[in-house]
Design an enzyme around this catalytic site. Structure first.
Site, PDB file in Angstrom:
ATOM      1  CB  CYS A  53      -0.986  -0.014   1.303  1.00  0.00           C
ATOM      2  SG  CYS A  53      -2.069   1.219   1.195  1.00  0.00           S
ATOM      3  N   GLY A  54       1.273   1.715  -1.224  1.00  0.00           N
ATOM      4  CA  GLY A  54       1.842   2.931  -1.224  1.00  0.00           C
ATOM      5  C   GLY A  54       1.587   4.015  -0.905  1.00  0.00           C
TER       6      GLY A  54
END
Length: 279
Positions: free
Chosen positions: A116-117
């Site tokens: 999850c950037g």
């Protein structure tokens, strides 16, 4: 740059497991990737906590700082100390005065989880920040891309042991050399690569980014900020990533297999050779 005063955890751990294969139960060990909480701070003020594979952490700190536009160049980080603390590792960075002043204006805290950037962003505007345009027009041959993708697994030392770690690689077509960084998180692998390029004073605009993952918007953002003109990945990109790559002037190729790849944006940078034909 300072180095870690105490050992970091090993990036790969041997774990006991019970295997059920072909109707038989056996005891075995399995090499699995480690992930460690790494806190990034500037001037002893916390900025982010990321779960990352505990290796190449100086590269990671510099690359994260560059790709998040916290700094403009590696030299903006005056000192970088990695300190083992309870619960993880703290990366303590001291930055130039103008960078510290800029940080004070945009201070935010985020927590990044594996895969999850964009976790923790405070607004939709941050998720849709303007992406700089890449203007490099240097061509690359399809054959060079294919050779690099085929050789990449040979450079993935951690993934060969675990079969569970992403790689980001930089191909310099001038000498066909690959610079590779690995991490359980694809965003972290790219940050490590960007940091390694900066520490080696190499120009990202002269090469190609290879990714062993899918391509989503945050990877396009990081590549554009770094100035990388061509991205090649093994998996399908998202529609948002394709639109962003097109707007940023990045050549995006994906679905790279032994027999070739698919190009989604800015085809002109890739040369196919005299024997290629249009179906």
């Amino acid at each position: 740059m300072s180095q870690l005063p105490a050992p970091v955890p090993a990036p790969v751990v041997e774990i006991a497991a019970t295997a059920f294969r072909n109707g038989t139960v056996t005891a075995q060990t399995r090499a699995v990737p480690e992930e460690t909480a790494v806190a990034l701070s500037y001037g002893r003020v916390g900025y982010a906590v990321m779960m990352t594979t505990p290796c190449d952490l100086i590269d990671f700190a510099i690359g994260f700082s560059l790709s998040e536009a916290i700094i403009d160049r590696a030299a903006d980080i005056i000192a970088c100390d990695l300190v083992t603390v309870e619960g993880g590792i703290e990366c303590r960075m001291e930055v130039a005065h103008d960078v510290a002043a800029r940080l004070a204006q945009r201070r935010r805290h985020l927590a990044g989880a594996l895969g999850c950037g964009l976790c923790g962003l405070e607004s939709l505007a941050e998720a849709n920040r303007a992406i700089p345009r890449v203007t490099t027009t240097r061509p690359v041959t399809a054959d060079a891309i294919m050779r690099a993708m085929r050789s990449l697994p040979l450079h993935q030392t951690l993934n060969r042991r675990t079969h569970g770690i992403h790689a980001a690689a930089f191909l310099d077509p001038a000498d066909a050399a690959l610079l590779v960084r690995e991490d359980v998180g694809r965003h972290n692998a790219l940050d490590k690569l960007i940091g390694a390029l900066a520490r080696q004073d190499r120009n990202p605009a002269t090469g190609i980014l290879l990714m062993t993952s899918r391509i989503s918007i945050e990877l396009i953002q990081k590549a554009a900020i770094a100035g990388i003109p061509v991205i090649v990945a093994v998996s399908v990109p998202t529609a948002h990533a394709i639109r962003a790559a097109d707007a940023a002037g990045i050549t995006l190729a994906a679905v790279a297999r032994d027999d070739g790849f698919e190009i989604f944006t800015h085809h002109a940078r890739i040369e196919f050779g005299a024997h290629a034909h249009v179906a």
